[in-house]
Design an enzyme around this catalytic site. Structure first.
Site, PDB file in Angstrom:
ATOM      1  N   LYS A 199     -16.009  -9.042  15.740  1.00  0.00           N
ATOM      2  CA  LYS A 199     -15.703  -8.109  14.650  1.00  0.00           C
ATOM      3  C   LYS A 199     -16.300  -8.650  13.361  1.00  0.00           C
ATOM      4  CE  LYS A 199     -12.004  -5.615  12.329  1.00  0.00           C
ATOM      5  NZ  LYS A 199     -10.769  -4.868  12.500  1.00  0.00           N
TER       6      LYS A 199
ATOM      7  N   GLU B 106     -12.900 -12.361  14.635  1.00  0.00           N
ATOM      8  CA  GLU B 106     -13.306 -11.756  13.362  1.00  0.00           C
ATOM      9  C   GLU B 106     -13.463 -12.772  12.233  1.00  0.00           C
ATOM     10  OE1 GLU B 106     -10.429  -9.030  11.654  1.00  0.00           O
ATOM     11  OE2 GLU B 106     -11.830  -8.412  10.091  1.00  0.00           O
TER      12      GLU B 106
ATOM     13  N   ARG C 224       0.833  -1.217   0.000  1.00  0.00           N
ATOM     14  CA  ARG C 224       0.000   0.000   0.000  1.00  0.00           C
ATOM     15  C   ARG C 224       0.858   1.254   0.000  1.00  0.00           C
ATOM     16  NH1 ARG C 224      -4.076  -1.294   4.750  1.00  0.00           N
ATOM     17  NH2 ARG C 224      -4.548  -3.374   4.022  1.00  0.00           N
TER      18      ARG C 224
ATOM     19  N   SER D 196     -13.981  -2.128   7.813  1.00  0.00           N
ATOM     20  CA  SER D 196     -14.468  -1.301   6.704  1.00  0.00           C
ATOM     21  C   SER D 196     -14.431  -2.068   5.383  1.00  0.00           C
ATOM     22  CB  SER D 196     -13.690   0.015   6.612  1.00  0.00           C
ATOM     23  OG  SER D 196     -12.317  -0.186   6.396  1.00  0.00           O
ATOM     24  N   GLY D 197     -13.565  -3.056   5.255  1.00  0.00           N
ATOM     25  CA  GLY D 197     -13.605  -3.973   4.118  1.00  0.00           C
ATOM     26  C   GLY D 197     -13.329  -3.382   2.746  1.00  0.00           C
ATOM     27  N   GLY D 198     -12.720  -2.203   2.705  1.00  0.00           N
ATOM     28  CA  GLY D 198     -12.411  -1.606   1.398  1.00  0.00           C
ATOM     29  C   GLY D 198     -13.484  -0.634   0.915  1.00  0.00           C
TER      30      GLY D 198
ATOM     31  N   ARG E 120      -8.363   0.608   6.698  1.00  0.00           N
ATOM     32  CA  ARG E 120      -8.295   1.465   5.515  1.00  0.00           C
ATOM     33  C   ARG E 120      -9.159   2.716   5.629  1.00  0.00           C
ATOM     34  NH1 ARG E 120      -9.264  -3.485   1.603  1.00  0.00           N
ATOM     35  NH2 ARG E 120     -10.121  -4.239   3.557  1.00  0.00           N
TER      36      ARG E 120
HETATM   37  P1  13P Z   1     -10.378  -2.709   7.076  1.00  0.00           P
HETATM   38  O1  13P Z   1     -11.158  -1.704   7.899  1.00  0.00           O
HETATM   39  O2  13P Z   1      -9.403  -2.073   6.135  1.00  0.00           O
HETATM   40  O3  13P Z   1     -11.278  -3.724   6.449  1.00  0.00           O
HETATM   41  O4  13P Z   1      -9.457  -3.500   8.085  1.00  0.00           O
HETATM   42  C1  13P Z   1      -9.986  -3.902   9.291  1.00  0.00           C
HETATM   43  C2  13P Z   1      -9.414  -5.202   9.660  1.00  0.00           C
HETATM   44  O5  13P Z   1      -8.811  -5.330  10.692  1.00  0.00           O
HETATM   45  C3  13P Z   1      -9.630  -6.358   8.783  1.00  0.00           C
HETATM   46  O6  13P Z   1      -9.091  -7.493   9.376  1.00  0.00           O
END
Ligand code: 13P
Length: 334
Positions: free
Chosen positions: A217, A175, A31, A259-261, A290
């Site tokens: 999560k 998660e 990134r 947030s998942g992108g 992200r």
């Molecule tokens: P994102 O918010 O970028 O999805 O990352 C959170 C995270 O910890 C994913 O494992």
């Protein structure tokens, strides 16, 4: 157990949320490279220093999840990041899984590794001051996937991890991420997230994990990235709360969202809608990576003269998400 419950409560209360700054060396390097930053431990250290020493961040962030590399790193004055964070009132956390690999015999599906030697690693992290841990499982949606077998093995591993984390005195952030990749619609995401959650909580209960001392999560309920379906914030909120209501036991300490992108502002808006939608039994807040740090990364570009500017971006995004975590977000300040 009482201490675990207190820590879990602290992580999800007061309108604060978790900053998941735990991308692996490989993914954070990739990134940063997009913005011209060289791939080296020192550059990654400088980047994490910028994030973790942002003045005022403790007002909006309750905990930071670090990667092993940054958990051992220091700032310019030789102080460990985890100490800097603790002094700012932020609980230091550590990602303890070792990433995903292909699941043998199940094309397209993943399993997370890292259980071997985990008890010893957890002990070391606890001694170094970690208060909570994270383990991410990945569930992929496709034509005939996820299979029950893939969900089950990931659930078994999550439960074993969570039990070990609590044994070591650290709150587990459990998660199972249903990833956004794919052309599926929001209904399919809801179905898979429900199926996954039910199995995960079933096994967590069997393994005697204390729900009051753990955090769940989860992904928001959304159409896949390649699906053109428009979805309103209210619809996301309604679907997400409905799914969570079906799977998360009432005595769980809290639910946090990845947030998942998603685009950062969209993620904030949706979080706000979710929090406002329903009175749930457990607190809900963010645990973004992200969506929190994207703007800061874009501003920094590896240059010292941009540090202050980048920190302002991070602080701003953290403030917006803290408003959303209380349902008070009404749009971006300009
Ligand atoms: P994102 O918010 O970028 O999805 O990352 C959170 C995270 O910890 C994913 O494992």
């Amino acid at each position: 157990m009482e201490e675990l419950r207190q820590t879990a409560g602290r992580l999800v209360s007061g309108g604060k949320g978790i900053f998941a700054a735990d991308a692996s060396v490989k993914s954070i390097s990739a990134r940063l490279a997009k913005y011209g930053v060289a791939e080296s431990e020192e550059e990654r250290r400088k980047y994490r220093q910028l994030l973790f020493t942002t003045p005022g961040i403790g007002e909006f962030v309750s905990g930071v999840i670090m990667h092993d590399e940054s958990f051992r790193q220091t700032d310019g004055s030789g102080k460990l990041f985890r100490e800097t964070l603790a002094e700012a009132g932020i609980l230091p956390g550590i990602k303890v899984d070792r990433g995903t690999v292909d699941l043998a015999n199940f094309p397209g599906e993943k399993v997370t590794e890292g259980l071997d030697g985990l008890r010893e690693r957890l002990e070391e992290y606890a001694q170094m001051g970690a208060c909570f841990t994270k383990w991410r499982a990945v569930i992929v949606i496709g034509e005939k996937i996820p299979t029950r077998e893939a969900i089950k093995i990931n659930a078994d591993i999550l439960a074993r991890y969570a039990a070990l984390s609590q044994e070591a005195g650290m709150v587990p952030v459990v998660e199972p991420e249903v990833v956004m990749e794919g052309g599926h619609n929001a209904e399919r995401c809801a179905e898979v997230t429900t199926q996954t959650g039910k199995i995960v909580f079933e096994v967590l209960a069997e393994m005697k994990v204390d729900f009051g001392g753990m955090i769940y999560k989860v992904n928001m309920i959304l159409p896949g990235r390649e699906n053109r379906e428009e979805i309103s914030d209210e619809d996301v909120a309604q679907k997400t709360c409905e799914v969570l209501g079906r799977i998360v036991p009432v005595d769980t300490a809290g639910v946090v969202f990845l947030s998942g992108g998603q685009d950062p502002v969209t993620a904030t808006r949706r979080l706000n809608a979710i929090v406002k939608h329903d009175k749930t039994a457990w607190p809900m807040t963010f645990s973004f990576e992200r969506a929190l740090e994207q703007a800061a990364m874009e501003k920094w570009l590896g240059k010292d003269e941009n540090i202050e500017f980048a920190q302002k971006e991070l602080l701003y995004r953290a403030r917006m998400n803290s408003l959303a975590a209380r349902g008070f977000y009404s749009g971006e300040d300009v």
